[in-house]
Design a protein around this motif. Structure first.
Motif, PDB file in Angstrom:
ATOM      1  N   VAL A 141       2.271  13.088   5.473  1.00  0.00           N
ATOM      2  CA  VAL A 141       2.252  14.330   4.698  1.00  0.00           C
ATOM      3  C   VAL A 141       1.483  14.141   3.406  1.00  0.00           C
ATOM      4  CG1 VAL A 141       3.692  15.994   3.448  1.00  0.00           C
ATOM      5  CG2 VAL A 141       4.372  15.174   5.712  1.00  0.00           C
ATOM      6  N   ILE A 142       1.729  13.026   2.727  1.00  0.00           N
ATOM      7  CA  ILE A 142       1.093  12.800   1.418  1.00  0.00           C
ATOM      8  C   ILE A 142      -0.408  12.662   1.564  1.00  0.00           C
ATOM      9  CG2 ILE A 142       0.895  11.166  -0.492  1.00  0.00           C
ATOM     10  CD1 ILE A 142       3.862  10.549  -0.124  1.00  0.00           C
ATOM     11  N   LEU A 143      -0.865  11.943   2.566  1.00  0.00           N
ATOM     12  CA  LEU A 143      -2.293  11.658   2.683  1.00  0.00           C
ATOM     13  C   LEU A 143      -3.049  12.687   3.507  1.00  0.00           C
ATOM     14  CD1 LEU A 143      -2.113   7.792   3.250  1.00  0.00           C
ATOM     15  CD2 LEU A 143      -2.606   9.013   1.128  1.00  0.00           C
ATOM     16  N   LEU A 144      -2.461  13.168   4.581  1.00  0.00           N
ATOM     17  CA  LEU A 144      -3.198  14.023   5.512  1.00  0.00           C
ATOM     18  C   LEU A 144      -2.807  15.506   5.410  1.00  0.00           C
ATOM     19  CD1 LEU A 144      -3.132  11.710   8.668  1.00  0.00           C
ATOM     20  CD2 LEU A 144      -4.911  11.919   6.910  1.00  0.00           C
ATOM     21  N   ARG A 145      -1.607  15.808   4.963  1.00  0.00           N
ATOM     22  CA  ARG A 145      -1.181  17.212   4.832  1.00  0.00           C
ATOM     23  C   ARG A 145      -0.664  17.463   3.428  1.00  0.00           C
ATOM     24  NH1 ARG A 145      -0.129  19.641   9.726  1.00  0.00           N
ATOM     25  NH2 ARG A 145      -0.063  21.525   8.446  1.00  0.00           N
ATOM     26  N   PRO A 146      -1.507  17.283   2.434  1.00  0.00           N
ATOM     27  CA  PRO A 146      -1.026  17.462   1.045  1.00  0.00           C
ATOM     28  C   PRO A 146      -0.557  18.893   0.763  1.00  0.00           C
ATOM     29  CG  PRO A 146      -3.413  17.291   1.116  1.00  0.00           C
ATOM     30  CD  PRO A 146      -2.944  16.981   2.476  1.00  0.00           C
ATOM     31  N   GLU A 147      -1.073  19.890   1.548  1.00  0.00           N
ATOM     32  CA  GLU A 147      -0.647  21.262   1.302  1.00  0.00           C
ATOM     33  C   GLU A 147       0.823  21.467   1.598  1.00  0.00           C
ATOM     34  OE1 GLU A 147      -2.012  20.947   5.574  1.00  0.00           O
ATOM     35  OE2 GLU A 147      -2.700  20.258   3.592  1.00  0.00           O
ATOM     36  N   LEU A 148       1.392  20.590   2.408  1.00  0.00           N
ATOM     37  CA  LEU A 148       2.812  20.706   2.706  1.00  0.00           C
ATOM     38  C   LEU A 148       3.675  20.032   1.653  1.00  0.00           C
ATOM     39  CD1 LEU A 148       2.793  19.950   6.563  1.00  0.00           C
ATOM     40  CD2 LEU A 148       2.800  22.187   5.389  1.00  0.00           C
ATOM     41  N   ASN A 149       3.053  19.245   0.773  1.00  0.00           N
ATOM     42  CA  ASN A 149       3.794  18.500  -0.237  1.00  0.00           C
ATOM     43  C   ASN A 149       3.829  19.291  -1.553  1.00  0.00           C
ATOM     44  OD1 ASN A 149       5.195  16.456  -1.445  1.00  0.00           O
ATOM     45  ND2 ASN A 149       3.400  15.134  -1.762  1.00  0.00           N
ATOM     46  N   ARG A 150       4.216  20.604  -1.429  1.00  0.00           N
ATOM     47  CA  ARG A 150       4.348  21.454  -2.621  1.00  0.00           C
ATOM     48  C   ARG A 150       5.692  22.154  -2.576  1.00  0.00           C
ATOM     49  NH1 ARG A 150      -1.001  25.006  -2.806  1.00  0.00           N
ATOM     50  NH2 ARG A 150      -0.407  25.214  -0.611  1.00  0.00           N
ATOM     51  N   ARG A 151       6.210  22.381  -3.766  1.00  0.00           N
ATOM     52  CA  ARG A 151       7.567  22.924  -3.877  1.00  0.00           C
ATOM     53  C   ARG A 151       7.646  24.319  -3.272  1.00  0.00           C
ATOM     54  NH1 ARG A 151      12.157  21.989  -6.739  1.00  0.00           N
ATOM     55  NH2 ARG A 151      13.384  23.812  -7.335  1.00  0.00           N
ATOM     56  N   GLN A 152       6.593  25.204  -3.526  1.00  0.00           N
ATOM     57  CA  GLN A 152       6.635  26.555  -3.032  1.00  0.00           C
ATOM     58  C   GLN A 152       6.673  26.586  -1.512  1.00  0.00           C
ATOM     59  OE1 GLN A 152       4.513  25.275  -5.114  1.00  0.00           O
ATOM     60  NE2 GLN A 152       4.775  26.385  -7.105  1.00  0.00           N
ATOM     61  N   TRP A 158       0.836  -1.215   0.000  1.00  0.00           N
ATOM     62  CA  TRP A 158       0.000   0.000   0.000  1.00  0.00           C
ATOM     63  C   TRP A 158       0.861   1.252   0.000  1.00  0.00           C
ATOM     64  CZ3 TRP A 158      -1.126   3.327   4.379  1.00  0.00           C
ATOM     65  CH2 TRP A 158      -2.122   4.258   4.126  1.00  0.00           C
ATOM     66  N   VAL A 159       1.936   1.248   0.832  1.00  0.00           N
ATOM     67  CA  VAL A 159       2.852   2.401   0.844  1.00  0.00           C
ATOM     68  C   VAL A 159       3.489   2.577  -0.532  1.00  0.00           C
ATOM     69  CG1 VAL A 159       5.004   3.298   1.809  1.00  0.00           C
ATOM     70  CG2 VAL A 159       3.281   2.254   3.307  1.00  0.00           C
ATOM     71  N   LEU A 160       3.879   1.465  -1.161  1.00  0.00           N
ATOM     72  CA  LEU A 160       4.483   1.553  -2.492  1.00  0.00           C
ATOM     73  C   LEU A 160       3.492   2.131  -3.495  1.00  0.00           C
ATOM     74  CD1 LEU A 160       6.832   0.945  -4.413  1.00  0.00           C
ATOM     75  CD2 LEU A 160       5.921  -1.386  -4.645  1.00  0.00           C
ATOM     76  N   TRP A 161       2.245   1.707  -3.372  1.00  0.00           N
ATOM     77  CA  TRP A 161       1.211   2.248  -4.288  1.00  0.00           C
ATOM     78  C   TRP A 161       1.027   3.745  -4.070  1.00  0.00           C
ATOM     79  CZ3 TRP A 161      -3.581   4.434  -3.123  1.00  0.00           C
ATOM     80  CH2 TRP A 161      -4.430   4.629  -4.210  1.00  0.00           C
ATOM     81  N   ILE A 162       1.046   4.162  -2.809  1.00  0.00           N
ATOM     82  CA  ILE A 162       0.910   5.591  -2.513  1.00  0.00           C
ATOM     83  C   ILE A 162       2.055   6.374  -3.143  1.00  0.00           C
ATOM     84  CG2 ILE A 162       1.041   7.299  -0.648  1.00  0.00           C
ATOM     85  CD1 ILE A 162      -0.465   5.349   1.117  1.00  0.00           C
ATOM     86  N   PHE A 163       3.260   5.867  -3.005  1.00  0.00           N
ATOM     87  CA  PHE A 163       4.418   6.562  -3.555  1.00  0.00           C
ATOM     88  C   PHE A 163       4.375   6.576  -5.072  1.00  0.00           C
ATOM     89  CE2 PHE A 163       5.883   6.853   0.602  1.00  0.00           C
ATOM     90  CZ  PHE A 163       7.069   7.554   0.677  1.00  0.00           C
ATOM     91  N   VAL A 164       3.885   5.533  -5.676  1.00  0.00           N
ATOM     92  CA  VAL A 164       3.785   5.517  -7.146  1.00  0.00           C
ATOM     93  C   VAL A 164       2.727   6.505  -7.609  1.00  0.00           C
ATOM     94  CG1 VAL A 164       3.159   4.093  -9.148  1.00  0.00           C
ATOM     95  CG2 VAL A 164       4.656   3.182  -7.339  1.00  0.00           C
ATOM     96  N   GLU A 165       1.598   6.558  -6.894  1.00  0.00           N
ATOM     97  CA  GLU A 165       0.526   7.473  -7.250  1.00  0.00           C
ATOM     98  C   GLU A 165       0.969   8.937  -7.100  1.00  0.00           C
ATOM     99  OE1 GLU A 165      -2.733   7.163  -8.376  1.00  0.00           O
ATOM    100  OE2 GLU A 165      -2.042   5.142  -8.909  1.00  0.00           O
ATOM    101  N   ASP A 172       5.236  12.325  -8.494  1.00  0.00           N
ATOM    102  CA  ASP A 172       5.694  13.624  -8.978  1.00  0.00           C
ATOM    103  C   ASP A 172       5.702  14.686  -7.894  1.00  0.00           C
ATOM    104  OD1 ASP A 172       6.065  12.651 -11.553  1.00  0.00           O
ATOM    105  OD2 ASP A 172       3.946  12.972 -12.058  1.00  0.00           O
ATOM    106  N   THR A 173       5.316  14.272  -6.691  1.00  0.00           N
ATOM    107  CA  THR A 173       5.303  15.249  -5.600  1.00  0.00           C
ATOM    108  C   THR A 173       6.717  15.415  -5.067  1.00  0.00           C
ATOM    109  OG1 THR A 173       4.815  13.544  -3.964  1.00  0.00           O
ATOM    110  CG2 THR A 173       2.921  14.661  -4.984  1.00  0.00           C
ATOM    111  N   PRO A 174       7.026  16.544  -4.459  1.00  0.00           N
ATOM    112  CA  PRO A 174       8.394  16.798  -3.971  1.00  0.00           C
ATOM    113  C   PRO A 174       8.876  15.791  -2.941  1.00  0.00           C
ATOM    114  CG  PRO A 174       7.133  18.837  -4.058  1.00  0.00           C
ATOM    115  CD  PRO A 174       6.151  17.753  -4.333  1.00  0.00           C
TER     116      PRO A 174
END
Length: 832
Positions: free
Chosen positions: A810-821, A580-587, A590-592
């Motif tokens: 971060v990826i699932l619950l805090r997606p706003e933190l997973n941005r380059r800016q 499941w973690v691998l699937w999340i990372f594949v999905e 392209d995130t930072p």
């Protein structure tokens, strides 16, 4: 023979000698049967037309009175002629003896032999064999008794059969008794039989000493009766029974009857029941249940009828019958010189068959049977010499056999090889040593309420075969003494050591006295009185009582037991979680946060973790050859890949921050080539170790029978323990290196690296595997496999949770933190 016992008073020289020839005349009633057997055999041979035709045997019967003087006197008179005693001078040519039959005591036979052997006269001994110090004396003795060693081997078999290893011994204080102690008792000791006490019978000489001598043995009797030995071996002779009865009567009291303290008497064949006036009324119940050996005998046809026809009024030539009759029936024959008294008068019409067996037996005794066979042996020897002489003289036309010119020494060679069947169909043979070739009967004495007794044959011993094979016993037919309530008596120094115990010798005590100690852990004893406990076979284990072995169960860590199910469930759960973690990372590739620290390296780490969780399943289930080869190799390779990926990630993080400095030479190291080189080199090194392991001593299925007490562990034997720990050692070296690098990089900015998480994850990883080694070595059986599976799952889940749970958060619950800016702004704020 001995029919009358003359008991003389001791001469003290303090008063004039008595005018009487002797003081007391005591008749031993049972021995009258010996005389009758002798007379019966002579008459039967004379009536037989096939043995010594036209020749009539005659006989002289001398009474030895159980004393040396009368025996010597009778022996000299036998050589001198009837009625006259002229030593070394023969004046009666019509009564020339050719042989002598003597007994029943060994010392009397020895006295007889001392005189008759000088004249080379054959002597047939029907009782105890004398101990001769001269080969000349022994050369003229022909024993109607088997070799003594056969009897003692039979007694030994009897004692061993009933496990009577703690016995008392009574023996005569003479040469035969000394030989018995020196030769026989050591043989018993070699077979584990111990002697609780050794006591001698008093040697009676004078009537006035009788009771005084018995009183001297009161202490010895106390020892006998108070001893824990319930079996007493009596090595005596025919008169020993009279002494025993008197001794035991003195020991018995009204308060403690003798029956309550009686022993199982085991008596030799030389002994027989005998009584006289002063012991006639003594209780015979003490012999109830006794066992005795007797020379094999049968009932002589017509002998009982011959006894029934005896009449003291008609038997003029029988000089013994009146004394016997008066002693047996307690009556007195009328005589003119005697005044009328209140004594019962003998009529001569009394019946011998009415007498109890304790006074006189009608059934043929073994001694009487031996006398009967002795007479027939002589007759057959004379008959053989007769035919040889007639055949020789027929050639000279002279058929007369001059019987009076016969030399007695000529009979010896014929007697040594005589062999015939007697009237009862029994074979009688003497060997080259002059000893009877026959077996023994084992007799059980059963005393009846009327003070009579019967002899019951309960066993036999064939001396012609091995003692173990020739010994037979009817156990159910034996009647034991009343105090044992018809149960087999035990005769032990102490109680048997039961199953589960072994014997331990007591210091200063005979070998039959011992302590019983429980078997040590892991050993059993399944017999009584074992010297040592022993181990069960490898595929068995001791039961709780340690008296038997139970089969071990074959066990392994299976999918069907709770522990196996739990571990398999955890392994699958972690595998699903990793996928499941691998699937999340594949999905979210392209995130930072995914692209940071080499995305491909992250995928490789997750895939290797997934394989490590699947690898744990190889350790569950029945070990097979393939799984044993694969599981440790797969474990080593996969975890080396996992740790090498972490090492590569940690190295890249460190170099990346070092490369941000202006003019840094580390920029050329940052990239996929370095990480691939680290992973490839570490994996190849571990692969080389595994190949050497497989080539030298590969793992294989094995049965561990020793680790678990009640189970046989079906396991994978590592083959080479050294190589197994080399695999673990290399993996530990990689883990330690990763931990050091991550620890040094732990203060780098959190937004761009995962060094803190890697440090913590490696701390968990190292802690798990450091604790694995002592835990693995301290556990046994299938739990060793469970420990290794747990270590695999714990270390893998620790890596998965510590490294990837923050990123998944971060990826699932805090997606706003997973941005380059956001990441750039936070980094600029930290710099300012």
């Amino acid at each position: 023979m001995s029919q009358l016992y003359i008991a003389s008073s001791i001469t003290t020289f303090e008063e004039p000698p008595s005018a009487e020839l002797f003081d007391d005349n005591v008749s031993v009633t049972q021995l009258y049967q010996h005389i009758m057997a002798f007379v019966f055999a002579v008459e039967e041979i004379n009536e037989n037309p096939y043995i010594l035709p036209n020749v009539t045997l005659g006989c002289h019967i001398y009474n030895s009175h159980f004393t040396a003087g009368w025996t010597y006197h009778a022996s000299v008179e036998l050589l001198s002629g009837r009625g006259r005693l002229t030593p070394n001078y023969k004046c009666d040519g019509e009564s020339t003896p050719v042989a002598a039959v003597g007994g029943p005591n060994s010392d009397l036979c020895l006295y007889m032999s001392a005189v008759l052997s000088m004249y080379k006269m054959p002597q047939l001994i029907y009782g105890s064999s004398p101990v001769t110090n001269s080969n000349i004396q022994g050369a003229f003795l022909h024993q109607m008794f088997p070799k003594g060693s056969h009897q003692y081997k039979g007694i030994l078999q009897l004692l061993l059969h009933f496990r009577w290893i703690w016995i008392g011994v009574l023996f005569l204080e003479d040469d035969t008794g000394e030989m018995f102690v020196q030769n026989v008792l050591p043989m018993f000791a070699e077979r584990g039989i111990c002697v609780a006490f050794q006591e001698t019978f008093p040697k009676l000489t004078f009537s006035s000493e009788f009771y005084e001598t018995l009183e001297e043995y009161s202490k010895a009797l106390d020892i006998i009766m108070e001893s824990t030995a319930n079996v007493v071996l009596v090595n005596g002779e025919i008169h020993t029974m009279m002494v025993m009865r008197a001794m035991l009567k003195l020991q018995g009291t009204d308060d403690i009857p003798m029956q309550s303290k009686t022993k199982v008497w085991v008596m030799t064949a030389q002994m027989d029941f005998a009584s006289c006036s002063f012991v006639k009324y003594l209780d015979v119940q003490v012999f109830h249940g006794a066992l005795s050996f007797a020379v094999h005998s049968k009932e002589i046809p017509g002998f009982q009828k011959f006894l029934q026809m005896r009449n003291p009024n008609l038997e003029v030539e029988d000089g013994f019958i009146r004394d016997f009759w008066e002693a047996a029936f307690e009556c007195v024959f009328p005589h003119p010189s005697l005044e009328k008294a209140h004594n019962k008068c003998c009529t001569g019409e009394e019946k011998l068959e009415d007498l109890p067996a304790s006074v006189f037996e009608m059934k043929t005794s073994s001694h009487s049977y031996a006398i009967y066979n002795a007479l027939y042996a002589l007759a057959h020897a004379l008959n053989a010499m007769h035919h040889h002489t007639i055949k020789y003289r027929a050639m000279a036309e002279e058929e007369k056999w001059d019987f009076l010119s016969l030399h007695s020494w000529q009979l010896h060679k014929i007697l040594r090889r005589v062999s015939f069947n007697n009237s009862v169909g029994g074979k009688v043979s003497l060997d080259q040593n002059g000893e009877l070739i026959t077996g023994f009967d084992i007799i059980n004495w059963v005393v009846l309420p009327n003070e009579s007794f019967i002899r019951v044959k309960v066993g036999a011993m064939d001396t012609q075969v091995a003692s173990e094979e020739g010994f037979s016993l009817d156990y159910d037919a034996i009647v034991w003494p009343n105090r044992f309530n018809q149960s087999r008596p035990a005769s032990l120094c102490n109680q048997n050591c039961h199953f589960g115990y072994s014997r331990a010798k007591k210091e200063g005590k005979p070998s039959c006295c011992y302590d019983c100690l429980p078997c040590s852990e892991g050993k059993i004893s399944n017999k009584e009185d074992m010297d040592d406990c022993f181990q069960c076979p490898q595929d068995h284990y001791p039961n709780n009582a340690q008296d038997g072995c139970l089969p071990k169960k074959i066990t392994f860590l299976s999918y069907g037991e709770p522990l196996g199910i739990s571990l398999a469930t955890f392994a699958l759960s972690f595998s699903i979680t990793t996928a499941w973690v691998l699937w999340i990372f594949v999905e979210h590739q392209d995130t930072p946060i995914v692209k940071a620290n080499n995305r491909n390296l992250t995928y490789t780490l997750l895939i290797s973790l997934l394989l490590s969780f699947f690898c744990a399943l190889l350790f569950i289930g029945q070990p097979e050859k393939v799984t044993c080869l694969i599981r440790q190799i797969a474990f080593g390779m996969i975890f080396s890949l996992v740790v090498s990926c972490i090492l590569a990630k940690t190295t890249l993080v460190t170099l990346a921050f070092m490369a941000t400095r202006p003019g840094s030479k580390y920029r050329t190291w940052v990239g996929g080539k370095l990480s691939n080189s680290i992973i490839l080199s570490c994996t190849l090194t571990q692969s080389a170790i595994c190949c050497v392991w497989l080539a030298t001593s590969p793992p294989f299925p094995d049965l561990d029978m020793h680790s678990m007490t009640t189970e046989i562990l079906l396991e994978c034997n590592e083959g080479s323990t050294v190589m197994f720990y080399c695999v673990l050692g290399f993996m530990s070296l990689l883990a330690f290196g990763s931990f050091i690098v991550a620890f040094l990089a732990r203060k780098l900015p959190d937004s761009f690296n995962e060094a803190k998480f890697i440090t913590f994850s490696m701390l968990v990883f190292c802690s798990v595997w450091l604790s694995f080694v002592p835990t693995y070595l301290s556990t046994k059986g299938k739990y060793m496999v469970a420990v290794e599976i747990f270590s695999i799952l714990a270390s893998g889940s620790g890596l998965l949770g510590c490294i990837f749970s923050p990123k998944c958060y971060v990826i699932l619950l805090r997606p706003e933190l997973n941005r380059r800016q956001v990441l750039i702004r936070r980094e600029n704020q930290r710099i300012n």
